[in-house]
Design a protein around this motif. Structure first.
Motif, mmCIF file in Angstrom:
data_model
loop_
_atom_site.group_PDB
_atom_site.id
_atom_site.type_symbol
_atom_site.label_atom_id
_atom_site.label_comp_id
_atom_site.label_asym_id
_atom_site.label_seq_id
_atom_site.Cartn_x
_atom_site.Cartn_y
_atom_site.Cartn_z
ATOM 1 N N VAL A 1 14.736 -27.250 -18.166
ATOM 2 C CA VAL A 1 15.161 -26.763 -19.464
ATOM 3 C C VAL A 1 14.009 -26.036 -20.169
ATOM 4 N N VAL A 2 12.821 -26.590 -20.108
ATOM 5 C CA VAL A 2 11.671 -25.963 -20.772
ATOM 6 C C VAL A 2 11.396 -24.598 -20.156
ATOM 7 N N LYS A 3 11.348 -24.514 -18.857
ATOM 8 C CA LYS A 3 11.069 -23.228 -18.199
ATOM 9 C C LYS A 3 12.161 -22.209 -18.502
ATOM 10 N N THR A 4 13.408 -22.627 -18.490
ATOM 11 C CA THR A 4 14.508 -21.717 -18.805
ATOM 12 C C THR A 4 14.373 -21.189 -20.227
ATOM 13 N N ALA A 5 14.055 -22.060 -21.166
ATOM 14 C CA ALA A 5 13.865 -21.635 -22.555
ATOM 15 C C ALA A 5 12.713 -20.637 -22.661
ATOM 16 N N LEU A 6 11.641 -20.889 -21.940
ATOM 17 C CA LEU A 6 10.488 -19.984 -21.986
ATOM 18 C C LEU A 6 10.818 -18.630 -21.367
ATOM 19 N N ASP A 7 11.611 -18.645 -20.301
ATOM 20 C CA ASP A 7 11.936 -17.413 -19.584
ATOM 21 C C ASP A 7 13.046 -16.607 -20.241
ATOM 22 N N GLN A 8 14.013 -17.272 -20.869
ATOM 23 C CA GLN A 8 15.209 -16.569 -21.304
ATOM 24 C C GLN A 8 15.321 -16.323 -22.806
ATOM 25 N N LEU A 9 14.569 -17.029 -23.609
ATOM 26 C CA LEU A 9 14.630 -16.803 -25.058
ATOM 27 C C LEU A 9 13.584 -15.786 -25.478
ATOM 28 N N ASN A 10 13.888 -15.082 -26.556
ATOM 29 C CA ASN A 10 12.917 -14.131 -27.116
ATOM 30 C C ASN A 10 12.001 -14.887 -28.066
ATOM 31 N N TRP A 11 10.752 -15.017 -27.670
ATOM 32 C CA TRP A 11 9.759 -15.724 -28.477
ATOM 33 C C TRP A 11 8.936 -14.712 -29.249
ATOM 34 N N GLY A 12 8.622 -15.029 -30.492
ATOM 35 C CA GLY A 12 7.780 -14.156 -31.295
ATOM 36 C C GLY A 12 6.389 -14.059 -30.705
ATOM 37 N N SER B 1 8.675 -28.661 -11.823
ATOM 38 C CA SER B 1 7.721 -29.678 -12.267
ATOM 39 C C SER B 1 7.545 -29.596 -13.781
ATOM 40 N N TYR B 2 7.720 -30.734 -14.461
ATOM 41 C CA TYR B 2 7.535 -30.724 -15.908
ATOM 42 C C TYR B 2 6.094 -30.378 -16.278
ATOM 43 N N LYS B 3 5.152 -30.715 -15.405
ATOM 44 C CA LYS B 3 3.751 -30.394 -15.687
ATOM 45 C C LYS B 3 3.522 -28.886 -15.643
ATOM 46 N N GLU B 4 4.139 -28.204 -14.678
ATOM 47 C CA GLU B 4 4.010 -26.748 -14.595
ATOM 48 C C GLU B 4 4.709 -26.081 -15.781
ATOM 49 N N ALA B 5 5.899 -26.562 -16.138
ATOM 50 C CA ALA B 5 6.623 -26.007 -17.285
ATOM 51 C C ALA B 5 5.839 -26.233 -18.573
ATOM 52 N N SER B 6 5.240 -27.409 -18.716
ATOM 53 C CA SER B 6 4.442 -27.713 -19.905
ATOM 54 C C SER B 6 3.197 -26.833 -19.969
ATOM 55 N N LYS B 7 2.585 -26.600 -18.817
ATOM 56 C CA LYS B 7 1.408 -25.730 -18.765
ATOM 57 C C LYS B 7 1.777 -24.314 -19.220
ATOM 58 N N ASP C 1 4.474 -38.047 -21.887
ATOM 59 C CA ASP C 1 3.545 -37.163 -21.185
ATOM 60 C C ASP C 1 3.982 -35.707 -21.338
ATOM 61 N N GLY C 2 5.282 -35.454 -21.242
ATOM 62 C CA GLY C 2 5.792 -34.097 -21.413
ATOM 63 C C GLY C 2 5.453 -33.519 -22.774
ATOM 64 N N ALA C 3 5.546 -34.329 -23.805
ATOM 65 C CA ALA C 3 5.185 -33.877 -25.150
ATOM 66 C C ALA C 3 3.668 -33.728 -25.297
ATOM 67 N N ASP C 4 2.930 -34.693 -24.789
ATOM 68 C CA ASP C 4 1.470 -34.677 -24.918
ATOM 69 C C ASP C 4 0.849 -33.439 -24.281
ATOM 70 N N LEU C 5 1.419 -32.963 -23.195
ATOM 71 C CA LEU C 5 0.848 -31.808 -22.490
ATOM 72 C C LEU C 5 0.889 -30.523 -23.312
ATOM 73 N N THR C 6 1.764 -30.478 -24.322
ATOM 74 C CA THR C 6 1.836 -29.289 -25.181
ATOM 75 C C THR C 6 1.461 -29.627 -26.626
ATOM 76 N N HIS C 7 0.850 -30.777 -26.819
ATOM 77 C CA HIS C 7 0.454 -31.265 -28.146
ATOM 78 C C HIS C 7 1.661 -31.482 -29.049
ATOM 79 N N GLY C 8 2.795 -31.828 -28.425
ATOM 80 C CA GLY C 8 4.012 -32.128 -29.171
ATOM 81 C C GLY C 8 4.099 -33.593 -29.499
ATOM 82 N N ASP C 9 5.207 -33.976 -30.080
ATOM 83 C CA ASP C 9 5.455 -35.362 -30.460
ATOM 84 C C ASP C 9 6.510 -35.977 -29.551
#
Length: 83
Positions: A1-12, A35-41, A68-76
């Motif tokens: 889901v994270v990778k799809t959002a990064l690839d398919q949404l228009n980010w500012g 891999s969630y680690k690759e998507a988080s990176k 861990d998934g949140a921590d890798l991107t400094h999320g909550d």
């Protein structure tokens, strides 16, 4: 889901743009073919913060790598009672 959002949404691309993903679920965060680690990176490189919400016991979410998934991107990381 994270990778799809990064690839398919228009980010500012402005420095002041707020880029957040909120993802919730009750399965292990490691599910799926990416891999969630690759998507988080990738999210971190794009200055996108991923916040995770585990639907269930707080500690079960930690053992399922939601924190861990949140921590890798400094999320909550959060957990909510699914009932």
């Amino acid at each position: 889901v994270v990778k799809t959002a990064l690839d398919q949404l228009n980010w500012g691309d402005k420095q002041d743009d707020l880029k957040l993903i909120f993802i919730a679920g009750n399965e292990p965060y490691t599910q799926g073919t990416v891999s969630y680690k690759e998507a988080s990176k990738l999210a971190h490189q794009k200055d996108v913060t991923v916040n995770t919400i585990f639907c269930g016991d707080y500690n079960q979410g930690i053992s399922g790598f939601w924190k861990d998934g949140a921590d890798l991107t400094h999320g909550d990381y959060m957990a909510i009672n699914q009932n």
